[in-house]
Design a protein around this motif. Sequence first.
Motif, PDB file in Angstrom:
ATOM      1  N   PHE A  73       0.722  -1.253  -0.051  1.00 42.84           N
ATOM      2  CA  PHE A  73      -0.118   0.099  -0.024  1.00 42.84           C
ATOM      3  C   PHE A  73       0.802   1.287  -0.022  1.00 42.84           C
ATOM      4  CE2 PHE A  73      -3.106  -3.067   1.379  1.00 42.84           C
ATOM      5  CZ  PHE A  73      -4.248  -2.732   0.648  1.00 42.84           C
TER       6      PHE A  73
ATOM      7  N   LYS B 173       2.733   1.826  -3.473  1.00 41.84           N
ATOM      8  CA  LYS B 173       1.819   2.152  -4.604  1.00 41.84           C
ATOM      9  C   LYS B 173       0.874   3.381  -4.348  1.00 41.84           C
ATOM     10  CE  LYS B 173      -1.232  -0.579  -6.601  1.00 41.84           C
ATOM     11  NZ  LYS B 173      -1.426  -0.992  -8.188  1.00 41.84           N
ATOM     12  N   GLU B 174       1.102   3.903  -2.965  1.00 41.22           N
ATOM     13  CA  GLU B 174       0.486   4.955  -2.344  1.00 41.22           C
ATOM     14  C   GLU B 174      -1.359   4.769  -2.792  1.00 41.22           C
ATOM     15  OE1 GLU B 174       1.687   8.922  -3.752  1.00 41.22           O
ATOM     16  OE2 GLU B 174       3.675   8.106  -3.964  1.00 41.22           O
ATOM     17  N   ARG B 175      -1.587   3.441  -2.443  1.00 41.58           N
ATOM     18  CA  ARG B 175      -3.068   2.907  -2.612  1.00 41.58           C
ATOM     19  C   ARG B 175      -3.669   3.175  -1.555  1.00 41.58           C
ATOM     20  NH1 ARG B 175      -4.415  -1.793  -5.882  1.00 41.58           N
ATOM     21  NH2 ARG B 175      -6.138  -3.035  -4.903  1.00 41.58           N
TER      22      ARG B 175
ATOM     23  N   TYR C  98      -6.083   2.414   1.644  1.00 36.27           N
ATOM     24  CA  TYR C  98      -6.311   1.167   2.563  1.00 36.27           C
ATOM     25  C   TYR C  98      -7.803   0.657   2.494  1.00 36.27           C
ATOM     26  CZ  TYR C  98      -1.722   1.613   4.591  1.00 36.27           C
ATOM     27  OH  TYR C  98      -0.325   1.628   4.820  1.00 36.27           O
TER      28      TYR C  98
ATOM     29  N   ASP D 220      -8.874  -0.290  -0.377  1.00 40.21           N
ATOM     30  CA  ASP D 220      -8.870  -0.716  -1.662  1.00 40.21           C
ATOM     31  C   ASP D 220      -8.232  -2.277  -1.515  1.00 40.21           C
ATOM     32  OD1 ASP D 220      -9.192  -1.453  -4.242  1.00 40.21           O
ATOM     33  OD2 ASP D 220      -7.700   0.197  -5.208  1.00 40.21           O
TER      34      ASP D 220
ATOM     35  N   LEU E 271      -6.584  -6.241  -1.603  1.00 38.84           N
ATOM     36  CA  LEU E 271      -5.838  -6.916  -2.659  1.00 38.84           C
ATOM     37  C   LEU E 271      -6.445  -8.402  -3.053  1.00 38.84           C
ATOM     38  CD1 LEU E 271      -2.509  -6.107  -1.033  1.00 38.84           C
ATOM     39  CD2 LEU E 271      -3.705  -4.647  -2.817  1.00 38.84           C
TER      40      LEU E 271
ATOM     41  N   PRO F 217      -1.487  -6.658  -5.865  1.00 35.82           N
ATOM     42  CA  PRO F 217      -2.351  -5.860  -6.744  1.00 35.82           C
ATOM     43  C   PRO F 217      -1.244  -5.670  -8.041  1.00 35.82           C
ATOM     44  CG  PRO F 217      -0.886  -4.243  -5.413  1.00 35.82           C
ATOM     45  CD  PRO F 217      -0.682  -5.648  -5.169  1.00 35.82           C
TER      46      PRO F 217
ATOM     47  N   PHE G 295      -0.991   3.830  -7.735  1.00 30.60           N
ATOM     48  CA  PHE G 295      -2.263   3.896  -7.783  1.00 30.60           C
ATOM     49  C   PHE G 295      -2.492   4.832  -8.859  1.00 30.60           C
ATOM     50  CE2 PHE G 295      -6.326   5.547  -6.125  1.00 30.60           C
ATOM     51  CZ  PHE G 295      -6.965   4.507  -6.146  1.00 30.60           C
TER      52      PHE G 295
ATOM     53  N   SER H  57      -1.603  -0.069 -15.983  1.00 33.55           N
ATOM     54  CA  SER H  57      -1.186  -1.160 -15.531  1.00 33.55           C
ATOM     55  C   SER H  57      -0.137  -1.757 -16.436  1.00 33.55           C
ATOM     56  CB  SER H  57      -2.113  -2.466 -15.322  1.00 33.55           C
ATOM     57  OG  SER H  57      -3.131  -2.127 -14.596  1.00 33.55           O
TER      58      SER H  57
ATOM     59  N   HIS I  58      -8.090   5.713 -12.522  1.00 32.96           N
ATOM     60  CA  HIS I  58      -7.711   4.507 -12.651  1.00 32.96           C
ATOM     61  C   HIS I  58      -7.016   4.030 -13.988  1.00 32.96           C
ATOM     62  CE1 HIS I  58      -8.224   1.836  -9.236  1.00 32.96           C
ATOM     63  NE2 HIS I  58      -7.796   0.782 -10.035  1.00 32.96           N
TER      64      HIS I  58
END
Length: 340
Positions: free
Chosen positions: A64, A67-69, A71, A73, A75, A153, A158, A162, A241
């Motif tokens: 997390f 990716k600076e994702r 929390y 979201d 996996l 992921p 983030f 992809s 995204h």
Amino acid sequence: MLDGVMECKDVLFQIKDKMFMVTLDKINKAADLICKGELIAFPTETVYGLGANALDAKAVARIFALKERPYFDPLIVHIHSQHIVNQLVMDVPPLAQTLMKRFWPGPLTIILRKKPLVPDIVTAGMPTVGLRIPNHPVALALIEKAGVPIAAPSANPFGKLSPTKAEHVAKYFNQQIPMILDGGACQKGLESTIIDLSGFEPTIRRLGALPIEDITACIGPCRDVTANSGGDIMPGTLDKHYAPQTVLILLSAQDPWPKSPSRRGYVVFGVTPDELKDEPHVLNLSKQGDLFEAAAGLFEGLHQMDQMGLERIYVKPFPKHGLGLAIMDRLVKAANTFRA
Ligand code: TXA
Ligand code: MG
């Protein structure tokens, strides 16, 4: 299922007409890193994953952070054998068994009710976990060798495009992870389709590399919350995204292809339109109009166009069936980023 992946052997495989080898030494090193709580990138048939030991909450937290994702979201957890499923989830309903048998290993993630063994950070605090067996010999060898399920992921920051090649991952994270296993270009090129079987009704949560028609042909109709998620918004459906740096404009089918600004690119499908014949930056995702080929080349094509210093990329809607739906889903999200 593990055909072609032999214990104590290098992994040899073919993509299109090219042979690849990943040495046992590399697999062992990667597995070792996973067991020590490190992150590594590895190939799957969909996109490259940024993996950590799924049972190690601290290791997963690093995903997390890197990716600076957010929390919230969750996996996906990758396993190498169906025998592991029962260790991770409370029950496997008959529909799940049918789908696993038919589509695993493959680009289908199945959401089921999790057991406490799966740390909350993996599932963003939800009582369910998404599982899949990837169909890539390197991924399978890695997971087996590590001896733990791998939470992963897609290996991009983030909101970004992809990665479908090892060099895409290197561009994002090179100095920040100890290893990127290079398994060539991902053959599917789109993330897995996600089906939720934790409730009363099978529910499609994300369109992806397995066409919905294949799923409904196998288990009958499913609820689909992806097209218009009114109230049922999923983390994977956040607006920002799958976005390139370059502004992407999704035209409608009837619109003429714009001829400005001067640095412009076009993404087309099928026969290249006459009015684009003299344009220098036209990416045709499949001249034959093959949606599988288009899906496989979509992210790679956008990565390439992103390197060209264009001001704008234009694209028109894809056919609204099969993988065309998943491609449109990604394009709408990539384009939305710039309207927000
Ligand atoms: O093809 C793929 O699925 C790739 C490769 C690496 O396997 N992975 C991937 O992961 O696309 P990621 O993190 O980019 O997308 C995971 C999405 C989340 O955003 C969420 O929408 C959904 O999967 N998800 C995961 N676990 C879930 C759960 N328990 N409930 C609902 N949705 C879940
Ligand atoms: Mg992703």
